[in-house]
Enzyme design. Sequence first.
Site, PDB file in Angstrom:
ATOM      1  N   ASP A  15      -2.994   3.856  -1.542  1.00 11.51           N
ATOM      2  CA  ASP A  15      -3.935   4.048  -0.509  1.00 11.51           C
ATOM      3  C   ASP A  15      -3.700   5.458   0.204  1.00 11.51           C
ATOM      4  O   ASP A  15      -2.862   5.489   1.105  1.00 11.51           O
ATOM      5  CB  ASP A  15      -3.788   2.874   0.635  1.00 11.51           C
ATOM      6  CG  ASP A  15      -4.538   3.031   1.840  1.00 11.51           C
ATOM      7  OD1 ASP A  15      -5.488   3.768   1.669  1.00 11.51           O
ATOM      8  OD2 ASP A  15      -4.392   2.361   2.739  1.00 11.51           O
ATOM      9  N   ASP A  64      -0.655  10.762  10.919  1.00  8.77           N
ATOM     10  CA  ASP A  64      -1.421  10.347   9.604  1.00  8.77           C
ATOM     11  C   ASP A  64      -0.787   9.330   8.883  1.00  8.77           C
ATOM     12  O   ASP A  64       0.220   9.423   8.497  1.00  8.77           O
ATOM     13  CB  ASP A  64      -1.901  11.493   8.922  1.00  8.77           C
ATOM     14  CG  ASP A  64      -2.890  10.994   7.614  1.00  8.77           C
ATOM     15  OD1 ASP A  64      -3.773  10.416   8.079  1.00  8.77           O
ATOM     16  OD2 ASP A  64      -2.417  11.357   6.598  1.00  8.77           O
ATOM     17  N   HIS A  67       0.940  -0.975  -0.020  1.00  7.69           N
ATOM     18  CA  HIS A  67      -0.072   0.161   0.086  1.00  7.69           C
ATOM     19  C   HIS A  67       0.952   1.241  -0.098  1.00  7.69           C
ATOM     20  O   HIS A  67       1.608   1.382   1.114  1.00  7.69           O
ATOM     21  CB  HIS A  67      -1.058   0.032   1.205  1.00  7.69           C
ATOM     22  CG  HIS A  67      -2.142  -0.585   0.988  1.00  7.69           C
ATOM     23  ND1 HIS A  67      -3.281  -0.451   1.878  1.00  7.69           N
ATOM     24  CD2 HIS A  67      -2.490  -1.547  -0.018  1.00  7.69           C
ATOM     25  CE1 HIS A  67      -4.265  -1.454   1.207  1.00  7.69           C
ATOM     26  NE2 HIS A  67      -3.858  -1.773   0.218  1.00  7.69           N
TER      27      HIS A  67
END
Length: 421
Positions: free
Chosen positions: A328, A296, A288
Amino acid sequence: MYDVEKGYQVAKEFFGQYGVDVDEAIRIADATPISMHCWQGDDVGGFEVSEDKSLSGGIQTTGNYPGKARTAEELRQDIETAMKFIPGELKVNLHASYQEADEFVDRNAIEPKHFQKWVDWAVKKNIGLDFNPTYFSHPLAENGTLSSADEEVRKFWIEHGIRCRRIGQYFADQTGKKCIINHWTPDGDKEFPVDTIGPRLRLKDSYDQVFKATEDVTDVVDGIESKVFGIGLESYTAGSHEFCMGYVMKANQDHIIMTLDTGHYHPTEMVSAKLSAIFTFSKNVLLHVSRPVRWDSDHVVSYDEETKMIMEELVRLGKLQDTYIATDFFDASINRIAAWCIGMRNTRKAILAALLQPNDYMKKLEAEGDVSARLAFREEFKAAPVSLVWDYYCEKKGAGKGLEWLKEVQAYEQEVLSKRV
Ligand code: RNT
Ligand code: ZN
C-alpha cells in the site's frame, strides 16, 4: 561479467556454514502470495464515471510524473508490465472505485458486473483478486462515513460495505481464491472532538450491520485497518488502533482480522513489535506494507530495517502462511511502474532475507540463555549476501537480476507512457 550462477554457489557456501537451506528459502519466498495494490498506477484515482475525481479522506498523492493510467485498460497493461519484473506468487488488490461501468454507478449500487473485466483478466492470468470498499473520495464522505451522525449517510456507507463483501465473494467464486477485503475509513476530526465515543459506537454498529447482512458470504476475509491520523484529521480518528483491535478481538470470528499498515503508527511505534501480541489472540493478520516518512504513510516500500524485521518476525513466529501480505503506497513523483517494481521486489526480498537465517538455531541459543551469541548472529546476518540469492532467483523466474528491470521499464515509458497526454 557478473556470473549469477557462481554468485549463487558462493551464497550457498556462505549460508551453508550456518545450516541454512538456500533452495528451501527460495521455494518458500516464491510461494508466499503478495497482493499488489492497483492504486499506485493512477494515483488512487479510480475509474468511476464522475466529474470529481479528486482524492480525499486524509490521504494524498504528491507529484506529477507523466504517464499515469487513464483507463482500467491502461492500468491492467501497466500492472502486467510491472508483473514481468516481480517474481513470485501474486494477487491484485482493487478498490471499489476501480469499477468499470458505462455510466455513473454510486457506491451503494455497485455490483459484481461492474468488475467483470477485472475478473476476466484475473481468471485469464490465474491470479486472485482482493478488494477494498472505498469509504473516501466521495461527496458523502466529507463528515465521516460508517461513523457519520447523519443516519442517511451512514446507511449509504453500510450499503457500500455490504455490496463490497458480495463482490468479494464473487471474486472468490470466479478466481477460486479467497478474497481479502480491507476496510479502512478515514473518519475523524481536525480538532479534538468533545464527544469521542459517539463516532466509535456508530462505527462499531456499522461494521456489525455490514457483517450481519452478509453472513452468507463465506470466502471473504475482512481486515479492519486503523490509522493514527489523516491529513485534515489530525486530532482524532474513529478507527484508532485500539478501536480496531477491540473490534476484531470482540467479534471473535475467523474472517474478521486486523490490518496493520506499517505507516499508520507513531514514528517510533513498530508493526514488527506488535505481531506476536496479535498472534497470541488471532490466527491471521492482514499487512499493508508501506513506508512512513514524517507525516506521510505511503512512500514506496524500502528494503529497510523495519520491513526486514517484520518478515523476520513472521518467519520466526511460523506465521508467514497465516499473514495476508499486501502492499500500500502511492508515489506520483516517479515512474509508477518503477514504484511497483521497487516496492514489490523489496517486499519479497525482505521475505527471502528472513528465510536465509538460522532462525531455529538462534532460538536455541536464546533458550539456552546465550544472549551474546544471539546478538552476534543477528548482526552477522544483516550483511549476509542475500542479493546473490535474490539475483539467482529473479533470473530463474525471468524477472531479471539486479537492475535489469529498470531498462525495460524505461523502454516502456518511452514507448507507451510518454504518449499518454
Ligand atoms: C490509508 C490506508 C488505506 C489506503 C488504501 C488506498 O491511509 O492505508 O489502506 O491507503 O485503501
Ligand atoms: Zn493501508
